[in-house]
Write a protein that holds these residues in place. Structure first.
Motif, PDB file in Angstrom:
ATOM      1  N   THR A 146       0.834  -1.194   0.000  1.00 50.93           N
ATOM      2  CA  THR A 146       0.000   0.000   0.000  1.00 50.93           C
ATOM      3  C   THR A 146       0.871   1.247   0.000  1.00 50.93           C
ATOM      4  O   THR A 146       1.852   1.326   0.746  1.00 50.93           O
ATOM      5  CB  THR A 146      -0.903   0.008   1.243  1.00 50.93           C
ATOM      6  N   PHE A 147       0.503   2.231  -0.818  1.00 49.96           N
ATOM      7  CA  PHE A 147       1.262   3.472  -0.890  1.00 49.96           C
ATOM      8  C   PHE A 147       0.925   4.352   0.305  1.00 49.96           C
ATOM      9  O   PHE A 147      -0.241   4.538   0.643  1.00 49.96           O
ATOM     10  CB  PHE A 147       0.931   4.226  -2.183  1.00 49.96           C
ATOM     11  N   MET A 148       1.920   4.883   0.968  1.00 51.81           N
ATOM     12  CA  MET A 148       1.749   5.818   2.077  1.00 51.81           C
ATOM     13  C   MET A 148       2.441   7.127   1.718  1.00 51.81           C
ATOM     14  O   MET A 148       3.645   7.148   1.455  1.00 51.81           O
ATOM     15  CB  MET A 148       2.368   5.273   3.367  1.00 51.81           C
ATOM     16  N   ALA A 149       1.686   8.207   1.688  1.00 50.82           N
ATOM     17  CA  ALA A 149       2.241   9.514   1.359  1.00 50.82           C
ATOM     18  C   ALA A 149       3.102  10.030   2.506  1.00 50.82           C
ATOM     19  O   ALA A 149       2.847   9.724   3.670  1.00 50.82           O
ATOM     20  CB  ALA A 149       1.117  10.497   1.071  1.00 50.82           C
ATOM     21  N   LYS A 150       4.092  10.807   2.168  1.00 55.59           N
ATOM     22  CA  LYS A 150       4.951  11.437   3.173  1.00 55.59           C
ATOM     23  C   LYS A 150       4.793  12.951   3.069  1.00 55.59           C
ATOM     24  O   LYS A 150       4.608  13.496   1.986  1.00 55.59           O
ATOM     25  CB  LYS A 150       6.402  11.042   2.942  1.00 55.59           C
ATOM     26  N   LYS A 151       4.885  13.612   4.187  1.00 56.44           N
ATOM     27  CA  LYS A 151       4.682  15.056   4.227  1.00 56.44           C
ATOM     28  C   LYS A 151       5.719  15.793   3.389  1.00 56.44           C
ATOM     29  O   LYS A 151       5.428  16.820   2.784  1.00 56.44           O
ATOM     30  CB  LYS A 151       4.746  15.523   5.683  1.00 56.44           C
ATOM     31  N   GLU A 152       6.917  15.268   3.315  1.00 58.53           N
ATOM     32  CA  GLU A 152       8.009  15.950   2.610  1.00 58.53           C
ATOM     33  C   GLU A 152       7.839  15.904   1.092  1.00 58.53           C
ATOM     34  O   GLU A 152       8.356  16.761   0.379  1.00 58.53           O
ATOM     35  CB  GLU A 152       9.364  15.326   2.971  1.00 58.53           C
ATOM     36  N   THR A 153       7.150  14.906   0.568  1.00 56.88           N
ATOM     37  CA  THR A 153       7.063  14.738  -0.882  1.00 56.88           C
ATOM     38  C   THR A 153       5.823  15.376  -1.493  1.00 56.88           C
ATOM     39  O   THR A 153       5.655  15.338  -2.707  1.00 56.88           O
ATOM     40  CB  THR A 153       7.060  13.233  -1.232  1.00 56.88           C
ATOM     41  N   ARG A 180      -7.252  13.849  -3.554  1.00 60.39           N
ATOM     42  CA  ARG A 180      -6.048  13.292  -4.163  1.00 60.39           C
ATOM     43  C   ARG A 180      -6.095  11.761  -4.165  1.00 60.39           C
ATOM     44  O   ARG A 180      -6.586  11.152  -3.227  1.00 60.39           O
ATOM     45  CB  ARG A 180      -4.812  13.715  -3.365  1.00 60.39           C
ATOM     46  N   PRO A 181      -5.560  11.140  -5.187  1.00 56.70           N
ATOM     47  CA  PRO A 181      -5.529   9.671  -5.193  1.00 56.70           C
ATOM     48  C   PRO A 181      -4.567   9.098  -4.154  1.00 56.70           C
ATOM     49  O   PRO A 181      -4.743   7.971  -3.720  1.00 56.70           O
ATOM     50  CB  PRO A 181      -5.088   9.311  -6.612  1.00 56.70           C
ATOM     51  N   GLU A 182      -3.566   9.872  -3.746  1.00 59.28           N
ATOM     52  CA  GLU A 182      -2.603   9.378  -2.759  1.00 59.28           C
ATOM     53  C   GLU A 182      -2.961   9.820  -1.333  1.00 59.28           C
ATOM     54  O   GLU A 182      -2.083   9.926  -0.475  1.00 59.28           O
ATOM     55  CB  GLU A 182      -1.180   9.820  -3.111  1.00 59.28           C
ATOM     56  N   PHE A 183      -4.245  10.067  -1.058  1.00 62.45           N
ATOM     57  CA  PHE A 183      -4.701  10.494   0.265  1.00 62.45           C
ATOM     58  C   PHE A 183      -4.326   9.447   1.308  1.00 62.45           C
ATOM     59  O   PHE A 183      -4.574   8.260   1.148  1.00 62.45           O
ATOM     60  CB  PHE A 183      -6.217  10.705   0.269  1.00 62.45           C
ATOM     61  N   THR A 184      -3.708   9.932   2.380  1.00 65.96           N
ATOM     62  CA  THR A 184      -3.349   9.090   3.508  1.00 65.96           C
ATOM     63  C   THR A 184      -3.924   9.733   4.759  1.00 65.96           C
ATOM     64  O   THR A 184      -3.625  10.898   5.039  1.00 65.96           O
ATOM     65  CB  THR A 184      -1.812   8.968   3.625  1.00 65.96           C
ATOM     66  N   PRO A 185      -4.767   9.027   5.525  1.00 67.32           N
ATOM     67  CA  PRO A 185      -5.490   9.668   6.631  1.00 67.32           C
ATOM     68  C   PRO A 185      -4.608  10.243   7.739  1.00 67.32           C
ATOM     69  O   PRO A 185      -4.959  11.255   8.331  1.00 67.32           O
ATOM     70  CB  PRO A 185      -6.360   8.546   7.195  1.00 67.32           C
ATOM     71  N   HIS A 186      -3.463   9.618   8.002  1.00 68.76           N
ATOM     72  CA  HIS A 186      -2.636  10.077   9.118  1.00 68.76           C
ATOM     73  C   HIS A 186      -1.548  11.069   8.711  1.00 68.76           C
ATOM     74  O   HIS A 186      -0.710  11.437   9.521  1.00 68.76           O
ATOM     75  CB  HIS A 186      -2.008   8.879   9.839  1.00 68.76           C
ATOM     76  N   VAL A 187      -1.572  11.514   7.443  1.00 68.38           N
ATOM     77  CA  VAL A 187      -0.583  12.469   6.941  1.00 68.38           C
ATOM     78  C   VAL A 187      -1.316  13.712   6.441  1.00 68.38           C
ATOM     79  O   VAL A 187      -2.362  13.605   5.810  1.00 68.38           O
ATOM     80  CB  VAL A 187       0.254  11.853   5.793  1.00 68.38           C
ATOM     81  N   ASP A 188      -0.748  14.872   6.721  1.00 66.65           N
ATOM     82  CA  ASP A 188      -1.328  16.127   6.255  1.00 66.65           C
ATOM     83  C   ASP A 188      -0.943  16.312   4.786  1.00 66.65           C
ATOM     84  O   ASP A 188       0.113  16.849   4.472  1.00 66.65           O
ATOM     85  CB  ASP A 188      -0.811  17.283   7.111  1.00 66.65           C
ATOM     86  N   CYS A 189      -1.808  15.855   3.872  1.00 62.62           N
ATOM     87  CA  CYS A 189      -1.502  15.907   2.441  1.00 62.62           C
ATOM     88  C   CYS A 189      -2.483  16.804   1.686  1.00 62.62           C
ATOM     89  O   CYS A 189      -2.748  16.581   0.521  1.00 62.62           O
ATOM     90  CB  CYS A 189      -1.466  14.508   1.842  1.00 62.62           C
TER      91      CYS A 189
END
Length: 143
Positions: free
Chosen positions: A3-10, A41-50
């Motif tokens: 599963t893809f997890m977004a990072k705040k830095e990217t 966004r398609p890369e939405f991650t609930p625990h990351v501010d994206c």
């Protein structure tokens, strides 16, 4: 496959403009909250501010449906005995329409640090005079 997890830095943040003139305040707030949170966004991650950045213009021309203008109140307490203050939305929309829109959006964001950081990326203006051409904002329509 993982599963893809977004990072705040990217995350690259864009600016969006929402025109609230003639639109219901609640529907405008829902669209703004979803963009601030990043749920579009398609890369939405609930625990990351994206989320993205949002500018709402013409907040004074937003519409409150039904009898909310006369029956709904904004209440806050000073902390002292008898310190309850209440203002109906008719007065609030006449004096501080930006604050009324901010209240609507803030209530739709999560009540934690992610919601606090998302709320800081919201800019609300009562009129249309905002110079944001350098930000290259994307126009969003409210259905």
């Amino acid at each position: 496959m993982s599963t893809f997890m977004a990072k705040k830095e990217t995350i690259e943040r864009k600016w969006y403009v929402i025109d609230a003139a003639g639109k219901p305040m609640g529907k405008t707030a829902v669209v703004a909250a979803n963009i601030l949170r990043g749920k579009h966004r398609p890369e939405f991650t609930p625990h990351v501010d994206c989320g993205e950045c949002v500018i709402i213009i013409n907040a004074e021309k937003a519409v409150l449906t039904g009898k909310k203008l006369t029956q709904k109140f904004y209440r806050h307490h000073s902390g002292y005995i008898g310190g309850l203050k209440s203002v109906n939305y008719q007065t609030l929309m006449a004096t501080k329409p930006e604050f009324a829109m901010e209240l609507a959006v803030k209530g739709m964001l999560p009540h934690n640090t992610i919601g606090d950081k998302s709320f800081m990326r919201l800019k609300v203006f009562a009129g249309e005079a905002v110079n944001c051409a350098s930000l290259k904002p994307i126009e969003v329509t409210v259905d």
